[in-house]
Design a protein around this motif. Structure first.
Motif, PDB file in Angstrom:
ATOM      1  N   LYS A 111       0.243   2.860  -3.828  1.00  0.00           N
ATOM      2  CA  LYS A 111       0.123   1.973  -2.666  1.00  0.00           C
ATOM      3  C   LYS A 111       1.495   1.739  -2.045  1.00  0.00           C
ATOM      4  O   LYS A 111       1.636   1.743  -0.816  1.00  0.00           O
ATOM      5  N   GLU A 112       2.499   1.542  -2.868  1.00  0.00           N
ATOM      6  CA  GLU A 112       3.845   1.298  -2.344  1.00  0.00           C
ATOM      7  C   GLU A 112       4.432   2.560  -1.708  1.00  0.00           C
ATOM      8  O   GLU A 112       5.145   2.473  -0.706  1.00  0.00           O
TER       9      GLU A 112
ATOM     10  N   THR B  13      -4.167 -11.254   0.952  1.00  0.00           N
ATOM     11  CA  THR B  13      -4.146  -9.786   1.053  1.00  0.00           C
ATOM     12  C   THR B  13      -3.007  -9.204   0.226  1.00  0.00           C
ATOM     13  O   THR B  13      -3.193  -8.227  -0.501  1.00  0.00           O
ATOM     14  N   MET B  14      -1.831  -9.814   0.323  1.00  0.00           N
ATOM     15  CA  MET B  14      -0.695  -9.305  -0.447  1.00  0.00           C
ATOM     16  C   MET B  14      -0.955  -9.430  -1.948  1.00  0.00           C
ATOM     17  O   MET B  14      -0.739  -8.484  -2.707  1.00  0.00           O
TER      18      MET B  14
ATOM     19  N   CYS C 232      10.202  -3.375   5.951  1.00  0.00           N
ATOM     20  CA  CYS C 232       9.127  -2.827   5.117  1.00  0.00           C
ATOM     21  C   CYS C 232       9.616  -1.651   4.286  1.00  0.00           C
ATOM     22  O   CYS C 232       9.200  -1.473   3.145  1.00  0.00           O
TER      23      CYS C 232
ATOM     24  N   GLN D   9      -2.443  -5.673  -2.079  1.00  0.00           N
ATOM     25  CA  GLN D   9      -1.198  -4.924  -2.206  1.00  0.00           C
ATOM     26  C   GLN D   9      -0.646  -4.963  -3.626  1.00  0.00           C
ATOM     27  O   GLN D   9      -0.325  -3.924  -4.195  1.00  0.00           O
ATOM     28  N   LEU D  10      -0.552  -6.143  -4.204  1.00  0.00           N
ATOM     29  CA  LEU D  10       0.033  -6.283  -5.536  1.00  0.00           C
ATOM     30  C   LEU D  10      -1.004  -6.262  -6.649  1.00  0.00           C
ATOM     31  O   LEU D  10      -0.650  -6.104  -7.814  1.00  0.00           O
TER      32      LEU D  10
ATOM     33  N   HIS E 200       9.010  -1.751   0.362  1.00  0.00           N
ATOM     34  CA  HIS E 200       8.148  -0.760  -0.291  1.00  0.00           C
ATOM     35  C   HIS E 200       8.935   0.194  -1.185  1.00  0.00           C
ATOM     36  O   HIS E 200       8.418   0.639  -2.211  1.00  0.00           O
TER      37      HIS E 200
ATOM     38  N   GLY F 203       2.873   2.660   1.592  1.00  0.00           N
ATOM     39  CA  GLY F 203       3.565   1.669   2.415  1.00  0.00           C
ATOM     40  C   GLY F 203       4.919   2.170   2.884  1.00  0.00           C
ATOM     41  O   GLY F 203       5.320   1.936   4.035  1.00  0.00           O
TER      42      GLY F 203
ATOM     43  N   ASN G  50      -0.690   0.815  -8.062  1.00  0.00           N
ATOM     44  CA  ASN G  50       0.334   0.123  -7.276  1.00  0.00           C
ATOM     45  C   ASN G  50       1.462   1.046  -6.824  1.00  0.00           C
ATOM     46  O   ASN G  50       1.943   0.930  -5.695  1.00  0.00           O
TER      47      ASN G  50
END
Length: 151
Positions: free
Chosen positions: A60-61, A44-45, A76, A49-50, A80, A64, A57
């Motif tokens: 997304k961060e 998943t990461m 986190c 995520q990456l 993030h 997060g 990205n």
């Protein structure tokens, strides 16, 4: 049973090698993760995520980061924030994402505390969005700075 154990150990080694290739090391907290969770967590990461997905990205961060602030997770929040910077976020964007999370939490707390009727809220929200949409120039959605707030 011994064959399964060897296969699991071999896969763990492959996953750890991928993590080290990505980050330059396998963080100690990853070493503490249960073997049964490692493969799914890393997939998943790595892939979501990456990875390159529909959401860039940087965004997304920033998402997060907002969630990290809401859950009050300093681990986190650090990750993030630094990842957002790595993907090009500015200090101003990071501050704005944090403020958006705070604003959302504030409004959510208020709406839930006064037990606003969801169906009424939904109807009013959709009406307001439609009103703003009609105000936008033809063929355009709400643009930067829209909607205009008139005091």
């Amino acid at each position: 049973m011994a064959v399964v154990e060897k296969s699991t150990q071999q896969r763990k080694g492959e996953i750890r090698a991928e993590i080290e290739k990505t980050f330059g090391k396998v963080p100690s907290w990853v070493e503490e993760m249960p073997d049964s969770a490692l493969e799914g967590f890393w997939a998943t990461m790595r892939d979501f995520q990456l990875g390159e997905t529909a959401i860039p990205n940087k965004y997304k961060e920033l998402i997060g980061l907002g969630v990290s602030g809401a859950t009050r997770c300093r681990y986190c929040t650090l990750f993030h924030t630094e990842a957002a910077k790595l993907f090009g976020a500015t200090d101003a964007e990071i501050a704005e994402a944090a403020m958006m999370a705070a604003h959302t939490m504030s409004a959510s707390t208020f709406l839930n505390a006064i037990q606003t009727d969801y169906d009424t809220f939904r109807s009013e929200t959709l009406e307001a969005i439609e009103f703003v949409r009609r105000q936008a120039p033809r063929g355009q959605g709400a643009s930067k700075g829209s909607p205009q707030v008139h005091a």
